[in-house]
Design an enzyme around this catalytic site. Structure first.
Site, PDB file in Angstrom:
ATOM      1  N   ARG A 275       0.578  -1.244  -0.041  1.00 60.55           N
ATOM      2  CA  ARG A 275       0.204  -0.053  -0.019  1.00 60.55           C
ATOM      3  C   ARG A 275       0.688   1.331   0.070  1.00 60.55           C
ATOM      4  O   ARG A 275       0.261   2.449  -0.269  1.00 60.55           O
ATOM      5  CB  ARG A 275      -1.018   0.057   1.198  1.00 60.55           C
TER       6      ARG A 275
ATOM      7  N   HIS B 161      -1.802  -4.758  -4.767  1.00 57.35           N
ATOM      8  CA  HIS B 161      -2.768  -3.413  -4.349  1.00 57.35           C
ATOM      9  C   HIS B 161      -2.741  -2.524  -5.469  1.00 57.35           C
ATOM     10  O   HIS B 161      -3.809  -1.910  -5.769  1.00 57.35           O
ATOM     11  CB  HIS B 161      -2.320  -3.037  -2.968  1.00 57.35           C
TER      12      HIS B 161
ATOM     13  N   ASP C  91     -14.700   0.265  -1.881  1.00 53.36           N
ATOM     14  CA  ASP C  91     -14.238   1.997  -2.199  1.00 53.36           C
ATOM     15  C   ASP C  91     -14.188   2.044  -3.651  1.00 53.36           C
ATOM     16  O   ASP C  91     -14.074   1.191  -4.425  1.00 53.36           O
ATOM     17  CB  ASP C  91     -13.261   2.463  -1.163  1.00 53.36           C
TER      18      ASP C  91
ATOM     19  N   LYS D 142     -16.498   5.594  -0.211  1.00 53.67           N
ATOM     20  CA  LYS D 142     -15.810   5.666   1.180  1.00 53.67           C
ATOM     21  C   LYS D 142     -14.884   6.766   1.556  1.00 53.67           C
ATOM     22  O   LYS D 142     -13.915   7.068   0.771  1.00 53.67           O
ATOM     23  CB  LYS D 142     -15.266   4.346   1.520  1.00 53.67           C
TER      24      LYS D 142
ATOM     25  N   ARG E  44     -11.794   8.310   4.049  1.00 49.90           N
ATOM     26  CA  ARG E  44     -10.842   8.211   5.300  1.00 49.90           C
ATOM     27  C   ARG E  44     -10.187   9.620   5.459  1.00 49.90           C
ATOM     28  O   ARG E  44      -9.350   9.828   4.837  1.00 49.90           O
ATOM     29  CB  ARG E  44      -9.745   6.968   5.107  1.00 49.90           C
TER      30      ARG E  44
ATOM     31  N   ASP F  45     -12.804  -7.126  -2.506  1.00 58.40           N
ATOM     32  CA  ASP F  45     -11.474  -6.141  -2.175  1.00 58.40           C
ATOM     33  C   ASP F  45     -10.437  -6.913  -2.453  1.00 58.40           C
ATOM     34  O   ASP F  45     -10.519  -8.221  -2.505  1.00 58.40           O
ATOM     35  CB  ASP F  45     -11.553  -5.744  -0.829  1.00 58.40           C
TER      36      ASP F  45
ATOM     37  N   GLY G 299     -12.374  -2.540   8.776  1.00 58.75           N
ATOM     38  CA  GLY G 299     -12.988  -1.366   8.653  1.00 58.75           C
ATOM     39  C   GLY G 299     -13.619  -1.322   7.553  1.00 58.75           C
ATOM     40  O   GLY G 299     -14.968  -0.747   7.434  1.00 58.75           O
ATOM     41  N   THR G 300     -12.897  -1.140   6.461  1.00 62.42           N
ATOM     42  CA  THR G 300     -13.656  -0.714   5.203  1.00 62.42           C
ATOM     43  C   THR G 300     -14.672  -1.546   4.497  1.00 62.42           C
ATOM     44  O   THR G 300     -15.546  -1.257   4.332  1.00 62.42           O
ATOM     45  CB  THR G 300     -12.328  -0.543   3.855  1.00 62.42           C
TER      46      THR G 300
END
Length: 332
Positions: free
Chosen positions: A115, A149, A189, A212, A214, A239, A246-247
């Site tokens: 990430r 990712h 998201d 979404k 953050r 995902d 959380g997401t």
């Protein structure tokens, strides 16, 4: 029905390539069962090694077999304790390089710091690029990984990188175990929307996207909008990974507020950090499909988690790399 094509070779070429250099399969300590499973599919035993952690936290690796001229594949995934496993991997690769291995492939089912792929604030490290530099400096000749990712991470390397795709395997599992009638695929998201297109193509389903936001580094994303029609449908949340949960769990609750019938979910990499298992158990998600790129203690895991193996896909890719065949045929 879509499935992952298999590459078949004569039995004598599985353990040895056409030019005669042996496959050596070496397991780091992060996910040894996964490496053994790859070996079972290859018909190749794990190489004898010794890894010692001393009282001062130094690590020593010794390969107890001759690897001179061999085609060596080192399997090490990213999980806790992450920093220890990264250093261990670099030490293994360095030892093999100086033992005159013919070629060293770092097999990273889940890429470390995947990430951290951009400089989105001042004075930070693009750590995924640093990981690429460290692997090359240690002596890796190529990398084999799965579902990065961010695909641009492959561009941080000056050596070949093969990225496998677990989507066909996850889609097969969904198709075989879930009624897809009246279903809709949902990206948890906006950043996942592009990858969701592959699932939609393979499953023939419509797409919806949760917007979404953050606002900081806390694991408290907030869903603020929905693109697409989900009312009265069955939702499949998709995902590339699930960390704290959380997401995905915020998206599941948001879908309930917008009239979804039921929610199932799938993620390639089960990072499952912190209280993720408890969150999943208490969430509206009825089932979560993940792969085995990261080890899961199933005795402590949520009963909603279902694991599908990608070890055979890695074994097929190793066979293709070793024999000089195309890895991209595995993507179709």
């Amino acid at each position: 029905m879509h499935s992952v094509p298999q590459i078949y070779f004569q039995a004598e070429t599985v353990g040895r390539s056409m030019v005669g250099n042996e496959i050596k399969l070496i397991a780091g300590t992060s996910h040894q069962e996964f490496t053994k499973e790859i070996g079972r599919h290859l018909g190749v035993p794990l190489s004898e090694t010794e890894i010692i952690r001393f009282g001062n936290e130094n690590i020593m690796f010794q390969c107890q077999e001759n690897v001179r001229g061999s085609d060596v594949f080192v399997v090490q995934t990213s999980c806790s304790p992450l920093s220890d496993y990264i250093v261990e991997l670099l030490i293994i690769i360095d030892a093999l390089k100086h033992a005159s291995a013919g070629r060293i492939t770092a097999v990273l089912p889940y890429f470390p710091y995947a990430r951290s792929d951009k400089k989105d604030r001042p004075r930070i490290s693009i750590t995924a690029r640093l990981m690429a530099d460290l692997l090359e400096t240690a002596g890796a000749n190529r990398v084999l990984t799965m579902n990065l990712h961010s695909p641009q991470v492959g561009g941080f390397f000056r050596i070949p990188v093969d990225q496998l795709n677990a989507t066909p395997i996850v889609c097969d599992q969904l198709r075989d175990s879930t009624s897809l009638a009246n279903s809709v695929l949902v990206a948890s998201d906006v950043s996942e929307a592009k990858d969701l297109g592959d699932y939609a193509h393979r499953l023939g389903l419509p797409i919806a996207i949760v917007d979404k936001r953050r606002v900081d580094d806390a694991e408290t994303p907030v869903a603020v909008g929905l693109i697409g029609d989900v009312a009265g449908r069955n939702g499949l949340l998709i995902d590339d990974e699930i960390a704290s949960g959380g997401t995905m769990l915020e998206a599941a609750r948001f879908l309930q507020d917008h009239g979804i019938n039921r929610v199932e979910a799938a993620a390639v990499h089960p990072v499952l950090s912190g209280h993720a298992h408890e969150r999943i158990t208490e969430s509206p998600i009825e089932r979560l499909i993940v792969t085995d790129t990261i080890p899961i203690d199933m005795e402590k895991a949520s009963h909603k988690i279902e694991v599908v193996s990608v070890a055979k896909l890695f074994a097929d890719a190793i066979t293709a790399i070793h024999s000089g065949e195309s890895v991209s045929t595995l993507f179709k």
